[in-house]
Write a protein that holds these residues in place. Structure first.
Motif, PDB file in Angstrom:
ATOM      1  N   MET A   1      40.468 -12.801 -57.787  1.00 59.27           N
ATOM      2  CA  MET A   1      41.641 -12.541 -56.960  1.00 59.27           C
ATOM      3  C   MET A   1      41.676 -13.478 -55.754  1.00 59.27           C
ATOM      4  SD  MET A   1      41.823  -8.366 -57.031  1.00 59.27           S
ATOM      5  CE  MET A   1      43.237  -8.343 -55.945  1.00 59.27           C
ATOM      6  N   ALA A   2      40.509 -13.722 -55.147  1.00 57.73           N
ATOM      7  CA  ALA A   2      40.466 -14.642 -54.008  1.00 57.73           C
ATOM      8  C   ALA A   2      40.860 -16.053 -54.434  1.00 57.73           C
ATOM      9  CB  ALA A   2      39.066 -14.636 -53.383  1.00 57.73           C
ATOM     10  N   THR A   3      40.427 -16.455 -55.622  1.00 58.74           N
ATOM     11  CA  THR A   3      40.807 -17.782 -56.129  1.00 58.74           C
ATOM     12  C   THR A   3      42.318 -17.879 -56.317  1.00 58.74           C
ATOM     13  OG1 THR A   3      38.683 -17.998 -57.261  1.00 58.74           O
ATOM     14  CG2 THR A   3      40.465 -19.421 -58.012  1.00 58.74           C
ATOM     15  N   ALA A   4      42.909 -16.826 -56.866  1.00 56.98           N
ATOM     16  CA  ALA A   4      44.364 -16.822 -57.064  1.00 56.98           C
ATOM     17  C   ALA A   4      45.093 -16.901 -55.723  1.00 56.98           C
ATOM     18  CB  ALA A   4      44.774 -15.570 -57.822  1.00 56.98           C
ATOM     19  N   GLU A   5      44.578 -16.157 -54.730  1.00 58.79           N
ATOM     20  CA  GLU A   5      45.199 -16.205 -53.401  1.00 58.79           C
ATOM     21  C   GLU A   5      45.060 -17.599 -52.780  1.00 58.79           C
ATOM     22  OE1 GLU A   5      44.563 -11.535 -52.100  1.00 58.79           O
ATOM     23  OE2 GLU A   5      42.988 -12.997 -51.733  1.00 58.79           O
ATOM     24  N   TRP A   6      43.894 -18.212 -52.987  1.00 65.76           N
ATOM     25  CA  TRP A   6      43.696 -19.571 -52.455  1.00 65.76           C
ATOM     26  C   TRP A   6      44.702 -20.554 -53.053  1.00 65.76           C
ATOM     27  CZ3 TRP A   6      40.862 -23.623 -55.326  1.00 65.76           C
ATOM     28  CH2 TRP A   6      40.791 -24.816 -54.615  1.00 65.76           C
ATOM     29  N   LEU A   7      44.873 -20.475 -54.390  1.00 67.20           N
ATOM     30  CA  LEU A   7      45.811 -21.390 -55.063  1.00 67.20           C
ATOM     31  C   LEU A   7      47.239 -21.165 -54.566  1.00 67.20           C
ATOM     32  CD1 LEU A   7      44.380 -21.205 -58.685  1.00 67.20           C
ATOM     33  CD2 LEU A   7      44.201 -23.117 -57.093  1.00 67.20           C
ATOM     34  N   LYS A   8      47.595 -19.899 -54.351  1.00 65.28           N
ATOM     35  CA  LYS A   8      48.943 -19.604 -53.859  1.00 65.28           C
ATOM     36  C   LYS A   8      49.120 -20.154 -52.442  1.00 65.28           C
ATOM     37  CE  LYS A   8      52.235 -15.787 -53.394  1.00 65.28           C
ATOM     38  NZ  LYS A   8      52.430 -14.330 -53.537  1.00 65.28           N
ATOM     39  N   GLY A   9      48.109 -19.943 -51.583  1.00 66.89           N
ATOM     40  CA  GLY A   9      48.184 -20.476 -50.228  1.00 66.89           C
ATOM     41  C   GLY A   9      48.270 -21.984 -50.217  1.00 66.89           C
ATOM     42  N   GLU A  10      47.479 -22.657 -51.074  1.00 63.00           N
ATOM     43  CA  GLU A  10      47.532 -24.115 -51.173  1.00 63.00           C
ATOM     44  C   GLU A  10      48.927 -24.588 -51.585  1.00 63.00           C
ATOM     45  OE1 GLU A  10      45.484 -27.061 -50.997  1.00 63.00           O
ATOM     46  OE2 GLU A  10      44.557 -25.757 -49.521  1.00 63.00           O
TER      47      GLU A  10
ATOM     48  N   GLY B   1      31.806 -13.172 -51.896  1.00 63.45           N
ATOM     49  CA  GLY B   1      31.415 -14.552 -52.208  1.00 63.45           C
ATOM     50  C   GLY B   1      31.023 -15.339 -50.992  1.00 63.45           C
ATOM     51  N   TRP B   2      30.139 -14.793 -50.180  1.00 61.71           N
ATOM     52  CA  TRP B   2      29.733 -15.465 -48.937  1.00 61.71           C
ATOM     53  C   TRP B   2      28.983 -16.756 -49.240  1.00 61.71           C
ATOM     54  CZ3 TRP B   2      31.095 -14.996 -44.065  1.00 61.71           C
ATOM     55  CH2 TRP B   2      30.305 -15.575 -43.069  1.00 61.71           C
ATOM     56  N   ASN B   3      29.332 -17.804 -48.508  1.00 62.93           N
ATOM     57  CA  ASN B   3      28.682 -19.114 -48.632  1.00 62.93           C
ATOM     58  C   ASN B   3      28.830 -19.713 -50.031  1.00 62.93           C
ATOM     59  OD1 ASN B   3      27.912 -19.631 -46.056  1.00 62.93           O
ATOM     60  ND2 ASN B   3      25.783 -19.033 -46.313  1.00 62.93           N
ATOM     61  N   THR B   4      29.951 -19.457 -50.676  1.00 62.00           N
ATOM     62  CA  THR B   4      30.246 -20.076 -51.974  1.00 62.00           C
ATOM     63  C   THR B   4      31.228 -21.224 -51.778  1.00 62.00           C
ATOM     64  OG1 THR B   4      32.082 -18.567 -52.364  1.00 62.00           O
ATOM     65  CG2 THR B   4      29.920 -17.896 -53.187  1.00 62.00           C
ATOM     66  N   LYS B   5      31.386 -22.024 -52.812  1.00 58.53           N
ATOM     67  CA  LYS B   5      32.342 -23.138 -52.746  1.00 58.53           C
ATOM     68  C   LYS B   5      33.748 -22.622 -52.470  1.00 58.53           C
ATOM     69  CE  LYS B   5      34.212 -27.039 -55.363  1.00 58.53           C
ATOM     70  NZ  LYS B   5      35.621 -26.649 -55.181  1.00 58.53           N
ATOM     71  N   LEU B   6      34.083 -21.458 -53.026  1.00 58.05           N
ATOM     72  CA  LEU B   6      35.418 -20.902 -52.798  1.00 58.05           C
ATOM     73  C   LEU B   6      35.638 -20.624 -51.318  1.00 58.05           C
ATOM     74  CD1 LEU B   6      38.090 -19.778 -53.745  1.00 58.05           C
ATOM     75  CD2 LEU B   6      36.954 -17.605 -54.258  1.00 58.05           C
ATOM     76  N   GLN B   7      34.593 -20.102 -50.628  1.00 55.68           N
ATOM     77  CA  GLN B   7      34.749 -19.853 -49.200  1.00 55.68           C
ATOM     78  C   GLN B   7      34.965 -21.171 -48.447  1.00 55.68           C
ATOM     79  OE1 GLN B   7      31.357 -18.340 -47.052  1.00 55.68           O
ATOM     80  NE2 GLN B   7      32.642 -17.168 -45.644  1.00 55.68           N
ATOM     81  N   GLY B   8      34.233 -22.213 -48.838  1.00 61.77           N
ATOM     82  CA  GLY B   8      34.438 -23.513 -48.221  1.00 61.77           C
ATOM     83  C   GLY B   8      35.842 -24.044 -48.442  1.00 61.77           C
ATOM     84  N   ASP B   9      36.379 -23.885 -49.676  1.00 66.36           N
ATOM     85  CA  ASP B   9      37.748 -24.339 -49.945  1.00 66.36           C
ATOM     86  C   ASP B   9      38.760 -23.580 -49.091  1.00 66.36           C
ATOM     87  OD1 ASP B   9      36.967 -26.203 -51.833  1.00 66.36           O
ATOM     88  OD2 ASP B   9      37.044 -24.770 -53.487  1.00 66.36           O
TER      89      ASP B   9
ATOM     90  N   ARG C   1      32.863 -25.782 -40.419  1.00 69.31           N
ATOM     91  CA  ARG C   1      32.292 -24.640 -41.152  1.00 69.31           C
ATOM     92  C   ARG C   1      32.338 -24.891 -42.667  1.00 69.31           C
ATOM     93  NH1 ARG C   1      28.727 -21.224 -42.481  1.00 69.31           N
ATOM     94  NH2 ARG C   1      29.452 -19.236 -43.289  1.00 69.31           N
ATOM     95  N   ALA C   2      33.450 -25.440 -43.143  1.00 68.87           N
ATOM     96  CA  ALA C   2      33.559 -25.761 -44.581  1.00 68.87           C
ATOM     97  C   ALA C   2      32.491 -26.772 -44.978  1.00 68.87           C
ATOM     98  CB  ALA C   2      34.952 -26.309 -44.889  1.00 68.87           C
ATOM     99  N   HIS C   3      32.272 -27.791 -44.107  1.00 69.49           N
ATOM    100  CA  HIS C   3      31.248 -28.802 -44.401  1.00 69.49           C
ATOM    101  C   HIS C   3      29.868 -28.157 -44.531  1.00 69.49           C
ATOM    102  CE1 HIS C   3      28.107 -31.637 -43.042  1.00 69.49           C
ATOM    103  NE2 HIS C   3      28.754 -32.494 -43.812  1.00 69.49           N
ATOM    104  N   ASP C   4      29.529 -27.222 -43.629  1.00 72.76           N
ATOM    105  CA  ASP C   4      28.215 -26.570 -43.684  1.00 72.76           C
ATOM    106  C   ASP C   4      28.068 -25.731 -44.953  1.00 72.76           C
ATOM    107  OD1 ASP C   4      27.664 -27.743 -41.275  1.00 72.76           O
ATOM    108  OD2 ASP C   4      28.180 -25.967 -40.080  1.00 72.76           O
ATOM    109  N   ILE C   5      29.152 -25.046 -45.345  1.00 68.26           N
ATOM    110  CA  ILE C   5      29.107 -24.222 -46.569  1.00 68.26           C
ATOM    111  C   ILE C   5      28.903 -25.113 -47.792  1.00 68.26           C
ATOM    112  CG2 ILE C   5      30.485 -22.750 -48.082  1.00 68.26           C
ATOM    113  CD1 ILE C   5      31.788 -21.599 -45.525  1.00 68.26           C
ATOM    114  N   PHE C   6      29.642 -26.218 -47.870  1.00 70.47           N
ATOM    115  CA  PHE C   6      29.510 -27.113 -49.022  1.00 70.47           C
ATOM    116  C   PHE C   6      28.106 -27.711 -49.091  1.00 70.47           C
ATOM    117  CE2 PHE C   6      34.307 -27.846 -48.583  1.00 70.47           C
ATOM    118  CZ  PHE C   6      34.583 -26.912 -49.575  1.00 70.47           C
ATOM    119  N   ARG C   7      27.549 -28.048 -47.942  1.00 70.21           N
ATOM    120  CA  ARG C   7      26.201 -28.611 -47.933  1.00 70.21           C
ATOM    121  C   ARG C   7      25.185 -27.594 -48.422  1.00 70.21           C
ATOM    122  NH1 ARG C   7      24.106 -30.935 -42.358  1.00 70.21           N
ATOM    123  NH2 ARG C   7      24.390 -28.736 -41.817  1.00 70.21           N
ATOM    124  N   ALA C   8      25.318 -26.325 -47.989  1.00 69.95           N
ATOM    125  CA  ALA C   8      24.395 -25.280 -48.444  1.00 69.95           C
ATOM    126  C   ALA C   8      24.546 -25.031 -49.937  1.00 69.95           C
ATOM    127  CB  ALA C   8      24.645 -23.985 -47.662  1.00 69.95           C
TER     128      ALA C   8
END
Length: 753
Positions: free
Chosen positions: A1-10, A36-44, A68-75
């Protein structure tokens, strides 16, 4: 559901409606914070929120989200996304006019990730734009050319036109007019049609800039009119700022003061807007840095308090460590005892497991041996049933109804024998009993025999059977029996699954001459993509339902692939539903030592049981009956329909003994005795014994038959026992013999082939 919301927001961000995107992205971030804490989706999602903030002019908030997105992607070790977030941060500093820092972030992004040509294009172009603004034109040109190379890798005319226009502007500023002209010419050619046509005004603007730099004011003015044709100069966007400045200068020199004034006003409007944005971004970044200094001072004060607390803590810690060390030693002793006990339990479990594996291996071997033994034992009575069915079918006194019933029994028996043969082959393969031999094989003869065998079935279905073996070697070193089995099975499947069209058997040496390639291609029903590899599994059939259209066990292709592996090769398939299939067999190509295609005979067999017997019989039903009689007493029994085929087989050295039904040797347009003489002469030349089976008549007079020079004459009618005895007599007596059986001795066993 979060992925779907992200795509809609984008989607809302892409169509410039950030106000609608913000609540959707916030809701998705709240959901990801739980699941989904500290996942790629959170970074996106953080990147998307940063883009919304940047669009609204909230530079500090945008910078925080991008960092913050950069730190999440690096982790999360998402290198590409990490590099993209660095580009986002670089864009913030570029908008704020801090070009050295923006260049630093763009360079870090390029060093971190460069596998994607699209990302390389973005990195090179962003760096080049900043370098132009810094006046470092040589470096800017180098990066533009790097971006152009990436655009060509992507094959996008739109991207190539955009980069070429930028490159032309940079080269114009360096007074490299020739190179700029080439870039503009290429961009104009690419932007004639398609998506790239939307960038044609930008190309005209770059060309106008070049003309103006060369002093061609009239030419520049004409191009600028094309650039802004149909545009409201009071509403142009930021990318046109530089071109408005060029236009104001060009039209001023041309004397068109009204047009020059309009472009000057447009330039001032965009310049003020850019200055305002830059100032706003710069002030916010300055405020953020000031706040960072305050935070840093607070951190220093907090660190001093922490150092004091740490000194007190160390004293307590030393006392605690002594007590803890004692406890640890005790625990280690206990753990050692438990590990020892666990090791003993593991050893005992391994012993039980080995015993179980041994029992399973014995059970599997027993199952396989039972399968092989049972399949082999079923063959003996089955051959008897088939033989008796063939004998009944040759009885002219059998009425039509009984003949039809016997034909049903015979057909079912043939199907059962094929099933038993397949099961026996599978059982042998599982037990490792399948061995291959290296012998001198008449390869073309095998291909011709296989095509001849299935030509009748193809003709019955009105299917063309093509043979393309001109490039195939005549002789090779391999296992002829295994090759014959594989090719026959592939042709059988091709004919069975083709309703109309053609089947082609072709063979040739591979380009490197180290592999032999055999292809069987058909125009049949084809194989679905999800069944391509599964068709080689035992018992698997694409049409596997109870109401399937095609019969079969599903073992043929599995056996063929295993035999191909045993020969050191591979069997593969390319197919599409409705477009047919192409099976390709690739095996190592080894030629005879002398490299010649002339067959060399290794000597006569000592008995009929060791001989490869070739039967020439034109009647398929009689072929089947004779084969069932002769197979138990000969090493190999092959059947051919006419004399020409038999001559080719003798010359290819694929037979040790020829049994010819005389009238089947007929060649169209010739008297019957002439092809018989040719056949006998070929056998005598090759040293192969020939037995002629005939009923004397006007076309086959007995006295002429005796003078043909055949190894053996057998006069019909004759029964099975007498025929076998006569053939075996050749190996007991080297002299030519003539058999005239007494017909009345075994009236129940005699038959008339």
């Amino acid at each position: 559901m979060a992925t779907a919301e992200w795509l809609k927001g984008e989607a809302y961000i892409r169509i410039s409606e950030p106000a609608k995107a913000r609540p959707i992205i916030d809701a998705a971030l709240a959901r990801v914070a739980i699941h989904g804490w500290n996942t790629k989706l959170q970074g996106d999602l953080m990147r998307s929120r940063g883009a919304i903030a940047a669009t609204a002019g909230n530079i500090v908030e945008a910078l925080q989200d991008y960092q913050r997105a950069h730190d999440i992607f690096r982790a999360a070790r998402e290198v590409r996304s990490q590099a993209i977030s660095l580009q986002d941060i670089g864009q913030i500093y570029s908008d704020a006019g801090d070009y050295p820092r923006a260049l630093d972030y763009y360079s870090q992004a390029g060093e971190l990730y460069s596998a994607d040509p699209g990302f390389r294009l973005s990195t090179f172009n962003n760096r080049a734009e900043v370098l132009r603004l810094l006046g470092r034109y040589d470096e800017a040109e180098r990066d533009y050319r790097g971006a152009l190379k990436s655009a060509r890798e992507l094959g996008s005319p739109l991207l190539k036109v955009q980069i070429l226009a930028n490159l032309a502007s940079a080269e114009t500023e360096r007074h490299k007019f020739g190179a700029a002209g080439q870039a503009i010419a290429e961009a104009l050619g690419l932007s004639r049609s398609g998506d790239a046509a939307s960038l044609r005004p930008a190309v005209y603007a770059a060309a106008a800039k070049l003309k103006a730099a060369q002093g061609d004011v009239a030419g520049a003015a004409a191009l600028l009119r094309k650039t802004f044709a149909g545009d409201d100069l009071t509403k142009t966007t930021m990318p046109n700022k530089e071109f408005h400045a060029t236009a104001a200068d060009v039209f001023e020199k041309l004397g068109d003061h009204a047009m020059a004034f309009q472009h000057l006003k447009a330039f001032e409007r965009l310049d003020k807007e850019a200055s305002r944005l830059t100032a706003s971004a710069a002030s916010q970044l300055m405020a953020a840095r000031f706040d960072f200094q305050n935070q840093k001072q607070k951190i220093f004060e907090r660190d001093a308090r922490i150092h004091q607390q740490q000194a007190e803590f160390r004293t307590k810690l030393l006392l605690s460590l002594f007590a803890a060390a004692t406890i640890v030693l005790v625990l280690l002793l206990i753990s050692a005892l438990r590990i020892r006990k666990s090791r003993n339990e593991t050893r005992a479990a391994n012993i039980v497991l080995n015993q179980t594996n041994t029992a399973l291996e014995k059970a599997l071997k027993a199952k396989t041996e039972f399968l092989a033994t049972t399949s082999h034992e079923i063959r003996t009575p089955l051959n008897g049933i088939l033989g008796m069915a063939q004998i009944l079918l040759t009885n002219p006194r059998l009425d039509a109804e009984a003949r039809e019933q016997v034909q049903v029994v015979f057909g079912a028996g043939e199907a059962m024998r094929a099933l038993v043969d397949d099961i026996l082959d599978v059982a042998k393969m599982e037990t490792g009993e399948v061995a291959v031999v290296q012998e001198d094989v008449a390869f073309r003869a095998i291909l011709e025999d296989a095509a001849r065998l299935w030509s009748g079935h193809a003709a019955a279905k009105d299917i063309a059977l093509h043979l393309e073996i001109g490039a195939a070697p005549a002789r090779i070193l391999s296992d002829g029996a295994r090759l014959r089995q594989i090719i026959g099975n592939l042709l059988s499947n091709a004919v069975k699954f083709t309703r109309e069209g053609s089947v082609t058997l072709r063979a040739h040496a591979a380009d490197d001459s180290e592999m032999l390639v055999v292809e069987v291609e058909d125009s049949g029903i084809g194989i679905p993509a999800d069944h391509i590899e599964r068709v080689f599994e035992a018992f698997h059939q694409v049409d596997g339902g109870l109401d399937r259209q095609f019969s079969g066990t599903g073992l043929g292709l599995s056996i063929c692939r295993k035999l191909a592996h045993a020969l050191g090769g591979e069997l593969s398939v390319v197919s599409a539903v409705g477009a047919g299939s192409r099976f390709t067999l690739r095996v190592p190509l080894q030629r005879p030592d002398d490299g010649a295609d002339v067959p060399q005979r290794c000597g006569r067999p000592a008995s009929l049981a060791e001989a490869r017997l070739l039967l020439v019989e034109g009647n398929p039903l009689t072929q089947g009956m004779m084969r069932s009689i002769l197979e138990p007493v000969a090493a190999v029994v092959d059947c051919l329909p006419d004399g020409d085929s038999a001559i080719a087989a003798i010359r290819a050295a694929t037979a040790d003994h020829l049994l010819v039904e005389a009238r089947s040797a007929t060649v169209q347009g010739q008297l019957l005795m002439d092809p018989l003489r040719s056949l006998v002469a070929t056998c005598r030349e090759a040293g192969v014994p020939i037995s002629l089976l005939f009923a004397p008549g006007d076309d086959l007079p007995l006295d002429e038959m005796e003078h043909l020079g055949a190894t053996q004459l057998i006069v019909k009618p004759i029964n099975a026992v007498q025929l076998i005895a006569a053939l075996q007599g050749i190996y007991a007596d080297e002299e030519r013999s003539t058999e005239f059986p007494e017909l009345a001795q075994h009236p129940k066993q005699q038959f008339t082939p």
